[in-house]
Write an enzyme that holds these catalytic residues in place. Structure first.
Site, PDB file in Angstrom:
ATOM      1  N   CYS A  86      17.855 -14.511  66.772  1.00  0.00           N
ATOM      2  CA  CYS A  86      16.982 -15.243  66.040  1.00  0.00           C
ATOM      3  C   CYS A  86      16.224 -16.324  67.112  1.00  0.00           C
ATOM      4  O   CYS A  86      15.451 -15.719  67.908  1.00  0.00           O
ATOM      5  CB  CYS A  86      17.518 -15.877  64.951  1.00  0.00           C
ATOM      6  SG  CYS A  86      16.343 -16.587  63.689  1.00  0.00           S
ATOM      7  N   HIS A 203      20.982 -11.883  61.950  1.00  0.00           N
ATOM      8  CA  HIS A 203      21.982 -12.676  62.554  1.00  0.00           C
ATOM      9  C   HIS A 203      23.535 -12.067  62.542  1.00  0.00           C
ATOM     10  O   HIS A 203      24.142 -11.944  61.271  1.00  0.00           O
ATOM     11  CB  HIS A 203      22.493 -13.973  61.665  1.00  0.00           C
ATOM     12  CG  HIS A 203      21.228 -14.971  62.088  1.00  0.00           C
ATOM     13  ND1 HIS A 203      21.527 -15.849  63.037  1.00  0.00           N
ATOM     14  CD2 HIS A 203      20.127 -15.228  61.329  1.00  0.00           C
ATOM     15  CE1 HIS A 203      20.266 -16.774  63.205  1.00  0.00           C
ATOM     16  NE2 HIS A 203      19.483 -16.383  62.143  1.00  0.00           N
ATOM     17  N   GLU A 205      26.193 -12.542  63.816  1.00  0.00           N
ATOM     18  CA  GLU A 205      27.386 -13.534  63.916  1.00  0.00           C
ATOM     19  C   GLU A 205      27.713 -13.947  62.423  1.00  0.00           C
ATOM     20  O   GLU A 205      28.663 -14.792  62.285  1.00  0.00           O
ATOM     21  CB  GLU A 205      27.151 -14.716  64.740  1.00  0.00           C
ATOM     22  CG  GLU A 205      26.150 -15.674  64.484  1.00  0.00           C
ATOM     23  CD  GLU A 205      24.641 -15.564  64.220  1.00  0.00           C
ATOM     24  OE1 GLU A 205      24.259 -14.394  64.485  1.00  0.00           O
ATOM     25  OE2 GLU A 205      23.691 -16.383  63.971  1.00  0.00           O
TER      26      GLU A 205
END
Lengths: 230, 82
Positions: A86, A203, A205
């Site tokens: 991002c 994302h 994560e």
């Protein structure tokens, strides 16, 4: 293995990345402040999401001149694996470590939703453990995620198989209706020519535990671990 | 210093403004490009030197030349006598 998670003023996914690699994968992780000039022996560098420098001027523009970025450049030039997620992707583009730029989303709105992306290449340190064509359900949260390159450069990226993730539907089919932000070629993530630097808007994560809706993002970090062991 | 998206890059904000102008009856406006405007107070020995410094700054930081173009104007009188 050890991950370096770079923190800029305004990073806000640094702890998500730390949690994913430290607690979910059980690997070592260090936070590295953007003014530091030592990556402390890290094997992999993560530029996390957020709003570095408040997105002033352009997303990632000011962070790309942070002192730590000279070290990240050296690390990448030596073949070290670097992933920008991002805002981290935006920083890698502004730093010239990846090609292209991210424009405002085509409808100018901040988008916060789950998307599907298709793995387009598995010969990078962040997709090595994924299947070619595997569909990952990952969240996006951005306003500047509309990937842009001039047509000639897009042709180069495609020819060199530098497109690593593409927006698609749950069955893995790409179309304009499942391209959330207007990115050219439905591109969600790319790598450099050497394939050790990867940037993506979604994302992974934030999608490492099924409790949080999806654990499809784990493969990105598992790949980094496997790539180092291999 | 004026920074705008390159002509080849779609400017959705400019397009939206154009649509608004059209609905206000300004049919004579054919295109709108929205951009950024920077005022730099530069100490230099000549207008040429100020232009050189400003152009370098535009290339390095203020414009992303992948997607943006820029134009620099120097006004030597501004700031004189300060």
């Amino acid at each position: 293995m050890k991950f370096a998670i770079i923190e800029f003023p305004g990073s806000n996914c640094d702890h998500d990345a730390y949690h994913a690699v430290r607690h979910v994968l059980g690997q070592q992780a260090d936070f590295i402040w953007h003014k530091d000039t030592d990556l402390r022996g890290a094997d992999t560098v993560v530029l996390p999401g957020g709003f570095s420098y408040g997105d002033y001027l352009r997303t990632g523009a000011i962070a790309s001149f942070s002192p730590v970025m000279d070290k990240v450049r050296e690390f990448a030039a030596a073949g070290g694996p670097v992933i920008g997620i991002c805002n981290g992707f935006q920083i890698l583009l502004e730093a010239g470590l990846l090609d292209g730029a991210l424009l405002r989303n085509r409808r100018l709105k901040f988008l916060c939703q789950d998307v599907h992306v298709r793995v387009e290449a598995t010969d990078t340190p962040f997709t090595a453990s994924a299947e070619l064509g595997q569909v990952l359900k990952l969240p996006i949260a951005h306003r500047e995620g509309n990937y842009h390159v001039v047509p000639e450069r897009l042709a180069d990226l495609e020819a060199n198989r530098q497109v690593i993730f593409r927006y698609c539907d749950s069955a893995g089919l790409t179309s304009d209706s499942v391209n959330p932000n207007g990115s050219v070629g439905s591109i969600a993530g790319i790598c450099n020519l050497r394939r050790n630097v990867v940037g993506l808007m979604p994302h992974p994560e934030r999608a490492c535990e099924s409790l949080l809706g999806s654990d499809d993002g784990r493969v990105v970090f598992e790949s980094a671990v496997a790539a180092l062991v291999a | 210093m004026f920074v705008t998206l390159k002509p080849s890059v779609f400017d959705p904000q400019g397009q939206t403004i154009l649509d608004a102008l059209s609905s206000l009856g300004y049919e004579s406006v054919r295109d709108v490009r929205q951009g950024k405007f920077f005022e730099l107070d530069v100490v230099a020995d000549s207008a040429q030197e100020a232009m050189t410094i400003s152009t370098e700054i535009a290339d390095k930081l203020l414009a992303n030349t992948v997607i943006e173009g820029y134009r620099v104007e120097v006004d030597p009188k501004r700031g004189e006598g300060d």
